[in-house]
Design a protein around this motif. Structure first.
Motif, PDB file in Angstrom:
ATOM      1  N   LEU A 123      -5.114   7.483 -40.402  1.00  0.00           N
ATOM      2  CA  LEU A 123      -5.752   6.744 -41.381  1.00  0.00           C
ATOM      3  C   LEU A 123      -7.024   6.375 -40.865  1.00  0.00           C
ATOM      4  CD1 LEU A 123      -3.124   3.547 -41.063  1.00  0.00           C
ATOM      5  CD2 LEU A 123      -3.117   5.486 -42.983  1.00  0.00           C
ATOM      6  N   SER A 124      -7.898   6.602 -41.655  1.00  0.00           N
ATOM      7  CA  SER A 124      -9.312   6.269 -41.289  1.00  0.00           C
ATOM      8  C   SER A 124     -10.328   6.111 -42.289  1.00  0.00           C
ATOM      9  CB  SER A 124      -9.870   7.918 -40.549  1.00  0.00           C
ATOM     10  OG  SER A 124     -11.392   7.515 -40.418  1.00  0.00           O
ATOM     11  N   ASP A 125     -11.531   5.518 -42.207  1.00  0.00           N
ATOM     12  CA  ASP A 125     -12.305   5.344 -43.521  1.00  0.00           C
ATOM     13  C   ASP A 125     -13.306   6.468 -43.548  1.00  0.00           C
ATOM     14  OD1 ASP A 125     -13.467   4.536 -40.747  1.00  0.00           O
ATOM     15  OD2 ASP A 125     -15.351   3.383 -41.985  1.00  0.00           O
ATOM     16  N   ILE A 126     -13.596   7.112 -42.670  1.00  0.00           N
ATOM     17  CA  ILE A 126     -14.410   8.469 -42.582  1.00  0.00           C
ATOM     18  C   ILE A 126     -13.834   9.732 -43.162  1.00  0.00           C
ATOM     19  CG2 ILE A 126     -16.106   9.872 -41.312  1.00  0.00           C
ATOM     20  CD1 ILE A 126     -16.824   6.774 -41.532  1.00  0.00           C
ATOM     21  N   GLY A 127     -14.421  10.269 -44.375  1.00  0.00           N
ATOM     22  CA  GLY A 127     -14.081  11.439 -44.932  1.00  0.00           C
ATOM     23  C   GLY A 127     -14.034  12.811 -43.792  1.00  0.00           C
ATOM     24  N   GLU A 128     -14.821  12.852 -43.301  1.00  0.00           N
ATOM     25  CA  GLU A 128     -15.019  13.828 -42.260  1.00  0.00           C
ATOM     26  C   GLU A 128     -13.620  14.022 -41.118  1.00  0.00           C
ATOM     27  OE1 GLU A 128     -19.218  13.219 -43.927  1.00  0.00           O
ATOM     28  OE2 GLU A 128     -17.553  12.056 -43.046  1.00  0.00           O
ATOM     29  N   GLU A 129     -13.522  12.772 -40.815  1.00  0.00           N
ATOM     30  CA  GLU A 129     -12.333  12.639 -39.829  1.00  0.00           C
ATOM     31  C   GLU A 129     -10.982  12.935 -40.652  1.00  0.00           C
ATOM     32  OE1 GLU A 129     -14.457   8.853 -37.373  1.00  0.00           O
ATOM     33  OE2 GLU A 129     -12.196   8.838 -38.497  1.00  0.00           O
ATOM     34  N   LEU A 130     -10.953  12.453 -41.900  1.00  0.00           N
ATOM     35  CA  LEU A 130      -9.577  12.768 -42.711  1.00  0.00           C
ATOM     36  C   LEU A 130      -9.526  14.120 -42.864  1.00  0.00           C
ATOM     37  CD1 LEU A 130     -10.050   9.793 -44.844  1.00  0.00           C
ATOM     38  CD2 LEU A 130      -8.220  10.128 -43.439  1.00  0.00           C
ATOM     39  N   ASP A 131     -10.699  14.790 -43.419  1.00  0.00           N
ATOM     40  CA  ASP A 131     -10.723  16.236 -43.483  1.00  0.00           C
ATOM     41  C   ASP A 131     -10.334  17.194 -42.452  1.00  0.00           C
ATOM     42  OD1 ASP A 131     -11.845  15.985 -46.219  1.00  0.00           O
ATOM     43  OD2 ASP A 131     -13.848  16.247 -45.530  1.00  0.00           O
ATOM     44  N   ALA A 132     -10.650  16.634 -41.211  1.00  0.00           N
ATOM     45  CA  ALA A 132     -10.360  17.470 -39.962  1.00  0.00           C
ATOM     46  C   ALA A 132      -8.955  17.301 -39.698  1.00  0.00           C
ATOM     47  CB  ALA A 132     -11.235  16.993 -38.954  1.00  0.00           C
ATOM     48  N   ALA A 133      -8.275  16.278 -39.839  1.00  0.00           N
ATOM     49  CA  ALA A 133      -6.907  15.797 -39.627  1.00  0.00           C
ATOM     50  C   ALA A 133      -6.220  16.492 -40.703  1.00  0.00           C
ATOM     51  CB  ALA A 133      -6.511  14.327 -40.067  1.00  0.00           C
ATOM     52  N   GLN A 134      -6.738  16.720 -41.919  1.00  0.00           N
ATOM     53  CA  GLN A 134      -5.747  17.318 -42.854  1.00  0.00           C
ATOM     54  C   GLN A 134      -6.073  19.049 -42.532  1.00  0.00           C
ATOM     55  OE1 GLN A 134      -7.460  17.416 -47.140  1.00  0.00           O
ATOM     56  NE2 GLN A 134      -5.753  16.159 -47.507  1.00  0.00           N
ATOM     57  N   ALA A 135      -7.038  19.309 -42.190  1.00  0.00           N
ATOM     58  CA  ALA A 135      -6.854  20.658 -41.559  1.00  0.00           C
ATOM     59  C   ALA A 135      -6.163  21.065 -40.630  1.00  0.00           C
ATOM     60  CB  ALA A 135      -8.509  20.985 -41.101  1.00  0.00           C
TER      61      ALA A 135
ATOM     62  N   ARG B  39     -12.468  -0.226 -47.297  1.00  0.00           N
ATOM     63  CA  ARG B  39     -12.590  -1.831 -47.045  1.00  0.00           C
ATOM     64  C   ARG B  39     -13.741  -2.366 -47.921  1.00  0.00           C
ATOM     65  NH1 ARG B  39      -8.073  -4.301 -44.942  1.00  0.00           N
ATOM     66  NH2 ARG B  39      -7.242  -2.982 -43.087  1.00  0.00           N
ATOM     67  N   ASP B  40     -14.655  -1.670 -47.907  1.00  0.00           N
ATOM     68  CA  ASP B  40     -15.845  -2.345 -48.676  1.00  0.00           C
ATOM     69  C   ASP B  40     -16.855  -1.269 -49.444  1.00  0.00           C
ATOM     70  OD1 ASP B  40     -17.700  -1.254 -46.660  1.00  0.00           O
ATOM     71  OD2 ASP B  40     -17.327  -2.849 -45.531  1.00  0.00           O
ATOM     72  N   GLU B  41     -17.801  -1.675 -49.958  1.00  0.00           N
ATOM     73  CA  GLU B  41     -18.533  -0.633 -50.877  1.00  0.00           C
ATOM     74  C   GLU B  41     -19.361   0.363 -49.963  1.00  0.00           C
ATOM     75  OE1 GLU B  41     -21.177  -4.383 -49.625  1.00  0.00           O
ATOM     76  OE2 GLU B  41     -19.049  -3.954 -50.426  1.00  0.00           O
ATOM     77  N   ARG B  42     -19.502  -0.113 -48.552  1.00  0.00           N
ATOM     78  CA  ARG B  42     -20.386   0.856 -47.901  1.00  0.00           C
ATOM     79  C   ARG B  42     -19.453   2.175 -47.451  1.00  0.00           C
ATOM     80  NH1 ARG B  42     -21.382  -3.235 -42.837  1.00  0.00           N
ATOM     81  NH2 ARG B  42     -19.427  -3.666 -43.472  1.00  0.00           N
ATOM     82  N   THR B  43     -18.386   2.176 -47.838  1.00  0.00           N
ATOM     83  CA  THR B  43     -17.257   3.397 -47.340  1.00  0.00           C
ATOM     84  C   THR B  43     -17.374   4.290 -48.621  1.00  0.00           C
ATOM     85  OG1 THR B  43     -15.888   2.048 -46.319  1.00  0.00           O
ATOM     86  CG2 THR B  43     -15.245   4.405 -46.956  1.00  0.00           C
ATOM     87  N   ARG B  44     -17.629   5.680 -48.143  1.00  0.00           N
ATOM     88  CA  ARG B  44     -18.099   6.661 -49.223  1.00  0.00           C
ATOM     89  C   ARG B  44     -16.424   7.426 -49.430  1.00  0.00           C
ATOM     90  NH1 ARG B  44     -19.354  12.040 -48.309  1.00  0.00           N
ATOM     91  NH2 ARG B  44     -19.893  11.507 -46.133  1.00  0.00           N
ATOM     92  N   PRO B  45     -16.202   7.154 -50.951  1.00  0.00           N
ATOM     93  CA  PRO B  45     -14.666   7.886 -50.943  1.00  0.00           C
ATOM     94  C   PRO B  45     -14.847   9.191 -50.720  1.00  0.00           C
ATOM     95  CG  PRO B  45     -15.423   6.316 -52.842  1.00  0.00           C
ATOM     96  CD  PRO B  45     -16.630   6.384 -51.892  1.00  0.00           C
ATOM     97  N   ALA B  46     -13.648   9.853 -50.229  1.00  0.00           N
ATOM     98  CA  ALA B  46     -13.389  11.239 -49.775  1.00  0.00           C
ATOM     99  C   ALA B  46     -12.318  11.787 -50.851  1.00  0.00           C
ATOM    100  CB  ALA B  46     -13.229  11.515 -48.473  1.00  0.00           C
ATOM    101  N   ALA B  47     -12.730  12.735 -51.399  1.00  0.00           N
ATOM    102  CA  ALA B  47     -11.692  13.470 -52.264  1.00  0.00           C
ATOM    103  C   ALA B  47     -10.785  14.248 -51.368  1.00  0.00           C
ATOM    104  CB  ALA B  47     -12.451  14.514 -53.161  1.00  0.00           C
ATOM    105  N   GLY B  48      -9.426  14.229 -52.086  1.00  0.00           N
ATOM    106  CA  GLY B  48      -8.212  14.871 -51.478  1.00  0.00           C
ATOM    107  C   GLY B  48      -7.320  14.084 -50.356  1.00  0.00           C
ATOM    108  N   HIS B  49      -7.696  12.630 -50.660  1.00  0.00           N
ATOM    109  CA  HIS B  49      -6.949  12.118 -49.596  1.00  0.00           C
ATOM    110  C   HIS B  49      -6.456  10.801 -50.472  1.00  0.00           C
ATOM    111  CE1 HIS B  49      -8.725  14.286 -46.266  1.00  0.00           C
ATOM    112  NE2 HIS B  49      -9.720  14.089 -46.886  1.00  0.00           N
ATOM    113  N   GLN B  50      -5.182  10.164 -50.169  1.00  0.00           N
ATOM    114  CA  GLN B  50      -4.550   8.870 -50.539  1.00  0.00           C
ATOM    115  C   GLN B  50      -5.754   7.797 -50.496  1.00  0.00           C
ATOM    116  OE1 GLN B  50      -1.075   5.659 -49.513  1.00  0.00           O
ATOM    117  NE2 GLN B  50      -1.087   7.732 -48.733  1.00  0.00           N
ATOM    118  N   GLN B  51      -5.956   6.901 -51.022  1.00  0.00           N
ATOM    119  CA  GLN B  51      -6.846   5.865 -50.811  1.00  0.00           C
ATOM    120  C   GLN B  51      -6.343   4.703 -51.285  1.00  0.00           C
ATOM    121  OE1 GLN B  51      -9.942   7.472 -53.636  1.00  0.00           O
ATOM    122  NE2 GLN B  51     -10.968   8.493 -51.645  1.00  0.00           N
ATOM    123  N   VAL B  52      -6.519   3.646 -50.287  1.00  0.00           N
ATOM    124  CA  VAL B  52      -6.389   2.125 -50.428  1.00  0.00           C
ATOM    125  C   VAL B  52      -7.159   1.372 -49.850  1.00  0.00           C
ATOM    126  CG1 VAL B  52      -3.627   2.864 -50.367  1.00  0.00           C
ATOM    127  CG2 VAL B  52      -4.982   2.231 -48.057  1.00  0.00           C
TER     128      VAL B  52
END
Length: 224
Positions: free
Chosen positions: A181-193, A203-216
């Motif tokens: 679980l993270s808010d940062i797309g690059e971290e999620l991409d690395a974990a997925q890799a 959590r807020d509008e400052r977070t940039r959505p990252a494609a290819g991951h579950q989002q909540v």
């Protein structure tokens, strides 16, 4: 089947603003006095030696403080800085000057997952000590009994797939059984890799959505 969850802290379980507006300024305000008071502390000296190695030059105590304060201002993820910040924050938490922020949904989700038999871990750029402090002195009470372990940048950078492979090796689970679980797309991409399942916290509008991951938007909405 998911058997373990690894969670980031900043922007995931806890507010980005708490880290940047409370923790970082506290560390910067107290850094110079802390280094003077702890000049004979072996653990502090080891971290200062790492600062010198990073800078590739000898540093007086005041020069080291200048470097560390600059690193704080630049939000550097350097391990010696994070270790020294953790030591300073411990004093703040123990003195009652700091209280760890967690979102209201964080304790509920963590307790539910642990009750389901899932192993919970933290992976943050903050030191392991800083991680234990924010959860141990949280505004929701001591949450550290819910966690099975903590990981920081000593396993590698959070945007590097090898770091997540190192964590998998240490916890003894294959990637498909672990959710990160993270808010940062690059971290999620690395974990997925590295083979992990992933979920992005928005959590807020400052977070940039990252494609290819579950989002909540809340931890209680995560599908395990």
């Amino acid at each position: 089947m998911i058997k373990a969850i690894i969670t980031d802290i900043e922007g995931t379980t806890s507010s980005i603003d708490f880290v940047h507006q409370s923790l970082f300024p506290y560390a910067k305000q107290h850094m110079r006095a802390f280094l003077r008071a702890q000049a004979g502390n072996d653990a502090v000296q080891r971290e200062l030696a790492e600062v010198e190695r990073q800078e590739n030059r000898d540093l007086s105590l005041n020069e080291a403080a200048d470097v560390l304060e600059q690193w704080i201002a630049e939000d550097r993820k350097y391990t010696p800085l994070k270790a020294l910040q953790g030591m300073i924050w411990r004093q703040g938490y123990e003195a009652g000057e700091l209280k760890g922020h967690v979102y209201a949904d964080t304790p509920e989700a963590l307790r539910r997952w642990q009750g389901q038999g899932l192993r919970l871990y933290v992976y943050s750029s903050g030191s392991e000590e800083a991680q234990r402090l924010i959860f141990g002195y949280s505004d929701a009470g001591d949450l550290t009994p819910l966690f099975s372990g903590y990981f920081d940048t000593r396993v590698g950078g959070k945007r590097e797939a090898a770091s997540y492979r190192n964590i998998l090796k240490q916890i003894g689970l294959p990637g498909e059984q672990v959710l990160f679980l993270s808010d940062i797309g690059e971290e999620l991409d690395a974990a997925q890799a590295a083979g992990l399942k992933t979920c992005q916290l928005l959590r807020d509008e400052r977070t940039r959505p990252a494609a290819g991951h579950q989002q909540v938007q809340k931890l209680t909405e995560v599908v395990v």
